[in-house]
Motif scaffolding. Structure first.
Motif, mmCIF file in Angstrom:
data_model
loop_
_atom_site.group_PDB
_atom_site.id
_atom_site.type_symbol
_atom_site.label_atom_id
_atom_site.label_comp_id
_atom_site.label_asym_id
_atom_site.label_seq_id
_atom_site.Cartn_x
_atom_site.Cartn_y
_atom_site.Cartn_z
ATOM 1 N N ARG A 284 0.850 -1.182 0.000
ATOM 2 C CA ARG A 284 0.000 0.000 0.000
ATOM 3 C C ARG A 284 0.890 1.238 0.000
ATOM 4 O O ARG A 284 2.065 1.168 0.353
ATOM 5 C CB ARG A 284 -0.888 0.013 1.257
ATOM 6 C CG ARG A 284 -1.786 -1.211 1.418
ATOM 7 C CD ARG A 284 -2.284 -1.302 2.869
ATOM 8 N NE ARG A 284 -3.319 -2.297 3.082
ATOM 9 C CZ ARG A 284 -3.104 -3.570 3.405
ATOM 10 N NH1 ARG A 284 -1.860 -4.022 3.516
ATOM 11 N NH2 ARG A 284 -4.106 -4.398 3.612
ATOM 12 N N SER A 285 0.301 2.375 -0.335
ATOM 13 C CA SER A 285 1.047 3.630 -0.179
ATOM 14 C C SER A 285 1.407 3.790 1.290
ATOM 15 O O SER A 285 0.755 3.209 2.177
ATOM 16 C CB SER A 285 0.190 4.811 -0.635
ATOM 17 O OG SER A 285 -0.902 4.990 0.257
ATOM 18 N N TRP A 286 2.438 4.580 1.582
ATOM 19 C CA TRP A 286 2.857 4.727 2.974
ATOM 20 C C TRP A 286 1.743 5.345 3.820
ATOM 21 O O TRP A 286 1.494 4.917 4.946
ATOM 22 C CB TRP A 286 4.133 5.552 3.085
ATOM 23 C CG TRP A 286 4.518 5.798 4.520
ATOM 24 C CD1 TRP A 286 4.652 6.994 5.148
ATOM 25 C CD2 TRP A 286 4.792 4.799 5.509
ATOM 26 N NE1 TRP A 286 4.999 6.816 6.469
ATOM 27 C CE2 TRP A 286 5.096 5.477 6.717
ATOM 28 C CE3 TRP A 286 4.813 3.412 5.511
ATOM 29 C CZ2 TRP A 286 5.408 4.806 7.900
ATOM 30 C CZ3 TRP A 286 5.126 2.733 6.688
ATOM 31 C CH2 TRP A 286 5.412 3.429 7.856
ATOM 32 N N SER A 287 1.023 6.307 3.277
ATOM 33 C CA SER A 287 -0.045 6.930 4.064
ATOM 34 C C SER A 287 -1.149 5.923 4.358
ATOM 35 O O SER A 287 -1.717 5.916 5.453
ATOM 36 C CB SER A 287 -0.619 8.149 3.335
ATOM 37 O OG SER A 287 -1.144 7.782 2.078
ATOM 38 N N ILE B 27 -9.114 -0.709 12.387
ATOM 39 C CA ILE B 27 -7.783 -1.273 12.166
ATOM 40 C C ILE B 27 -6.718 -0.443 12.897
ATOM 41 O O ILE B 27 -6.920 -0.086 14.051
ATOM 42 C CB ILE B 27 -7.523 -1.528 10.670
ATOM 43 C CG1 ILE B 27 -7.846 -0.318 9.792
ATOM 44 C CG2 ILE B 27 -8.326 -2.712 10.200
ATOM 45 C CD1 ILE B 27 -7.588 -0.546 8.290
ATOM 46 N N SER B 28 -5.614 -0.103 12.252
ATOM 47 C CA SER B 28 -4.582 0.668 12.957
ATOM 48 C C SER B 28 -4.699 2.157 12.659
ATOM 49 O O SER B 28 -3.755 2.925 12.872
ATOM 50 C CB SER B 28 -3.185 0.170 12.570
ATOM 51 O OG SER B 28 -2.959 0.342 11.177
ATOM 52 N N ALA B 29 -5.884 2.593 12.200
ATOM 53 C CA ALA B 29 -6.090 4.002 11.841
ATOM 54 C C ALA B 29 -5.933 4.928 13.028
ATOM 55 O O ALA B 29 -5.681 6.128 12.863
ATOM 56 C CB ALA B 29 -7.487 4.180 11.240
ATOM 57 N N ASN B 30 -6.077 4.383 14.249
ATOM 58 C CA ASN B 30 -5.966 5.237 15.435
ATOM 59 C C ASN B 30 -4.598 5.898 15.546
ATOM 60 O O ASN B 30 -4.479 6.991 16.113
ATOM 61 C CB ASN B 30 -6.243 4.427 16.709
ATOM 62 C CG ASN B 30 -5.244 3.316 16.939
ATOM 63 O OD1 ASN B 30 -5.076 2.443 16.095
ATOM 64 N ND2 ASN B 30 -4.581 3.337 18.081
ATOM 65 N N VAL B 31 -3.570 5.250 14.992
ATOM 66 C CA VAL B 31 -2.215 5.818 15.098
ATOM 67 C C VAL B 31 -2.036 6.992 14.135
ATOM 68 O O VAL B 31 -1.717 8.111 14.566
ATOM 69 C CB VAL B 31 -1.150 4.726 14.882
ATOM 70 C CG1 VAL B 31 0.251 5.348 14.887
ATOM 71 C CG2 VAL B 31 -1.252 3.669 15.971
ATOM 72 N N PRO B 32 -2.235 6.822 12.817
ATOM 73 C CA PRO B 32 -2.064 7.981 11.919
ATOM 74 C C PRO B 32 -3.114 9.065 12.138
ATOM 75 O O PRO B 32 -2.810 10.255 11.979
ATOM 76 C CB PRO B 32 -2.178 7.374 10.523
ATOM 77 C CG PRO B 32 -2.935 6.105 10.707
ATOM 78 C CD PRO B 32 -2.504 5.589 12.051
#
Length: 801
Positions: A326-329, A655-660
């Protein structure tokens, strides 16, 4: 000794080989689809898609590993990730020289392959799903995407996924059944009706891809024969010849044995992953549709339990070979390169009987032996689930892979029936991807996982009169600034105004993505295997599925709860902080003595979600119910076109969206500093849940879980010592039963690992290469995660039973 036994030496060698494989970028698919799109540029898109899949399956590299009993590879080498240029190419070219320098989820690419991608890039300029999706967004909605308030990158840079096709029918009838149905429907079409012209293209596309999949399997059959002729080991020679026999038969014809059935499942699953890079492509209720083949072979002495376990372990390793770049973002929203390939076991039959069978136990055993982050294993819980089976599930939990997750029939089935799903289908649901749920083979794409809406950032904008703090952009009319508010009711009024408006924009963004997906990236094979696209002559995105409910994902739920509680308690009730003092502290990121004093008050003097305190819990319910009410008003692009549903519901599987999303959010009134991760799923904020696991369960149960059908994701963490004694394991089973039976919890999963182990793994990664953790609704190897995501997992509260 492992409770479940160990892998055979051969399977263990295969596992080690996969763990040591360097994740490369594979360019074969990108080159082949570009070639096909150019050659067939004049054809309708659905035919162009079918012909491109045919070209890929005909010409891509294939191989059969020396250890495997199951054939089929996604890319030119295992754990390599193909590029799918039709979805997006800008980020690929921009990041070519950065893939191997990422903080986590690194990929490697040769200079030759970089040039190959640069060579084909001009063809895809202004010609990808991302280009069309972004161009379709109205400016007033697109600004939310640009500012990161509504994150939808995954929807326009990859396929949909989030689906399980009808594997049971494939095994029973073979692809020939779908081919014959399609031929008959094509023959019946009256082409003077222009609608039937489009159907004819779809039907012709199905015939192309079915033949392409059959030919793909035959390529492996021919390779197996070629390898057998060179093989000197008699046992391996016999295996290769048996593989040849099977691959000349399935998946085109019905499977008749356990080995045939597993090979058929894998070949279909693999081709679906090659057709589209949409993740969360799941296996559905494997212990149900695969059991008749296992039972027959056992009864006829054609197979032993150990051999069947080895075949399943082999399947999980093949599942692990699939990879996605995936893209980094976007990677930061899916840390650990997850594919979310879910296997569901347990639950109930359609006549409400316990569905656990001997194969259910064997799937648990094989997943436990393999100890990989894929597949994503889910157990369907119901109140009649046997204690012996529950004990076996807890033994798998103890291994520390974050599996299995538990989904609750007692809340999910009634929620489905209330929404119009037939009772028979509701009892046949499975987990899809993380914790989202759907009916295999009858549900459209994206049952969960459209766009992500940042709740805490939305609250800050609400308090700032509708203006984004960082950009200064006025996003909508607010009800005034927080510093001028003199009651908590004004805060809630501001929240309601903003969240209803933002929800509307999220739906607009979703629709733009869906229109582009429907027009440009029809998934012909996946549609053919989903009821009842063939009957209607429509792809999934055109409304071919029986059911089509979707959800967006809401991020930072606990932060919203704790922020509202802190504002109400500290500013408007106890008046220990003024609204101006709090606002200035947020803008200054709690800097200095005064900022630290205010932060301490917010953290220590206000009730917190996760402690069974109605004060915070019911504030969250009130705020979240506003969103739930608003999202329920909207329709997706398939509404009224055939499927039951076509509407939205809520979901917390972030998912891990909480971090970004935390990284892009300023300080919040719960005391969280700018840039720090938000709370994940519906789990409490780190270290804020101080009253134990039972209180967490009670807090979560106060949410409108019957309406959050997109998934109520709850992560819990205990140390291995907490489950070392049988009495504690029985206590956990009792706790789970109480959560699911009495409190109607939706979902829970466990990380069983100590803080000390995680910290040591950060410092000495070479000593913990096998360490698997539950990131969100999926597991990943700890070492491949970025440090920020690792830190987030380390800081989770360790519960005591």
């Amino acid at each position: 000794m492992n409770h479940f036994g160990e892998l055979t030496e051969r399977m263990n060698n295969f596992r080690e080989e996969l763990l040591n494989a360097r994740p490369m970028v594979c360019v074969e698919r990108a080159k082949l689809i570009t070639e096909s799109y150019k050659e067939h540029a004049d054809k309708p898109m659905v035919l162009r898609r079918a012909l491109s899949l045919e070209n890929i399956l005909k010409n891509m590299s294939i191989f059969i590993e020396p250890e495997t009993l199951i054939a089929g590879n996604q890319a030119s080498s295992n754990r390599s990730a193909p590029i799918f240029p039709e979805y997006a190419m800008d980020w690929v070219i921009d990041e070519l020289d950065k893939f191997d320098k990422r903080e986590g989820d690194r990929f490697y690419i040769t200079e030759e392959n970089k040039e190959a991608l640069r060579d084909i890039a001009p063809f895809w300029e202004h010609n990808t799903l991302k280009d069309r999706g972004l161009a379709a967004m109205p400016d007033e909605s697109k600004v939310f995407y640009v500012l990161g308030i509504i994150k939808a990158e995954g929807n326009i840079t990859s396929g949909d996924g989030h689906i399980a096709v009808n594997y049971g029918t494939v095994l029973e009838q073979g692809l020939i059944y779908y081919k014959e149905r399609t031929e008959e429907k094509l023959k019946q079409l009256d082409l003077t009706d222009y609608n039937n012209l489009n159907k004819s293209y779809f039907y012709k596309g199905i015939l192309i891809v079915i033949d392409a999949v059959a030919s793909f399997a035959k390529r492996y059959a021919d390779l197996a024969l070629e390898l057998s002729e060179k093989e000197t080991n008699a046992s391996r020679k016999a295996e290769l010849l048996e593989m040849r026999r099977i691959l000349n038969k399935v998946p085109y014809y019905p499977a008749e044995s356990f080995h045939e059935a597993v090979q058929s499942i894998w070949m279909i699953h693999l081709c679906l992953q090659i057709e589209s890079n949409g993740h969360s492509l799941s296996y559905g209720r494997m212990d149900q549709y695969l059991y008749p083949y296992y039972k027959k072979d056992i009864e006829e002495n054609n197979i032993t339990r150990d051999i069947a376990c080895k075949i399943l372990s082999n399947l999980w390793m093949k599942t692990f070979t699939i990879n996605k770049i995936r893209s980094w973002s976007h990677t930061r929203f899916s840390a650990g390169s997850p594919l979310y390939q879910n296997v569901t076991v347990g639950g109930q039959t359609v006549n409400r009987k316990d569905a656990v069978n001997p194969l259910t136990y064997l799937i648990l055993r094989s997943v436990a032996q393999t100890k990989l982050p894929q597949p994503n294993l889910t157990v369907r819980y119901h109140r009649g689930l046997d204690d012996n089976f529950m004990k076996e599930c807890i033994e798998v939990v103890r291994l520390g892979t974050g599996m299995p997750a538990f989904n609750n029939d007692e809340i999910i089935i009634p929620s489905f029936i209330e929404k119009g799903v037939s009772e028979e289908d509701a009892y046949n649901y499975s987990a899809i991807g993380c914790v989202e749920v759907a009916v295999p083979g009858k549900w459209g794409y994206r049952c969960t996982g459209m766009s992500f809406l940042n709740f805490p950032k939305s609250l800050l904008i609400a308090l700032n009169d509708g203006v984004d703090l960082e950009s200064g952009v006025k996003l909508c009319d607010g009800v005034g600034h927080f510093k001028d508010m003199n009651s908590f009711s004004q805060v809630m009024e501001a929240w309601e105004k903003i969240i209803r408006d933002f929800t509307r924009h999220s739906v607009i963004i979703d629709n733009c993505a869906d229109i582009a997906l429907e027009k440009d990236t029809a998934d012909v094979l996946c549609s053919a295997l989903t009821e009842d696209c063939i009957e209607r002559g429509l792809t999934i995105k055109e409304g071919g599925a029986v059911y089509d409910f979707i959800s967006d994902l809401q991020v930072g739920i606990a932060n919203l709860a704790d922020s509202l509680a802190a504002i109400k308690k500290c500013v408007f009730e106890d008046k220990v902080i003024t609204s101006k003092q709090l606002w200035n502290a947020l803008i200054d990121n709690f800097y200095g003595e005064e900022g630290k004093r205010i932060q301490d008050i917010l953290i220590n003097d206000a009730p917190k979600y996760g402690n069974d305190e109605d004060y915070a819990d019911l504030l969250l319910k009130e705020a979240y119910d506003i969103y739930i009410d608003e999202i329920s008003k909207y329709k997706n692009t398939r509404f009224g076109r055939g499927p039951i549903g076509g509407v939205y519901y809520a979901g917390t599987s972030s998912i891990s969206a909480n971090v970004p999303q935390g990284a892009g959010t300023l300080a919040t009134p719960d005391g969280r500093k700018a840039g720090e991760p938000l709370a994940e799923g519906c789990s409490p904020s780190h270290a804020m849940d101080k009253n134990g696991a039972t209180s967490v369960f009670k807090s979560v149960s106060k949410l409108s879980t019957d309406k959050i059908t997109g998934g109520v994701l709850l992560n819990q963490k205990v140390t291995p010592q907490m489950l070392s004694k049988e009495a504690d394991r029985l206590k956990l089973i009792s706790l789970l039963r109480a959560f699911f039976n009495r409190l109607k919890g939706f979902h829970v999963q466990y990380n069983v690992v100590s803080r000390e182990t995680l910290v040591d793994a950060q410092e000495h990664p070479e000593e913990h290469k096998d360490l698997i953790v539950r990131v969100a609704g999926y597991s990943a190897f700890f070492n491949v995660l970025s440090k920020q995501t690792q830190d987030d997992i380390i800081e989770r509260t360790e519960q005591v039973l």
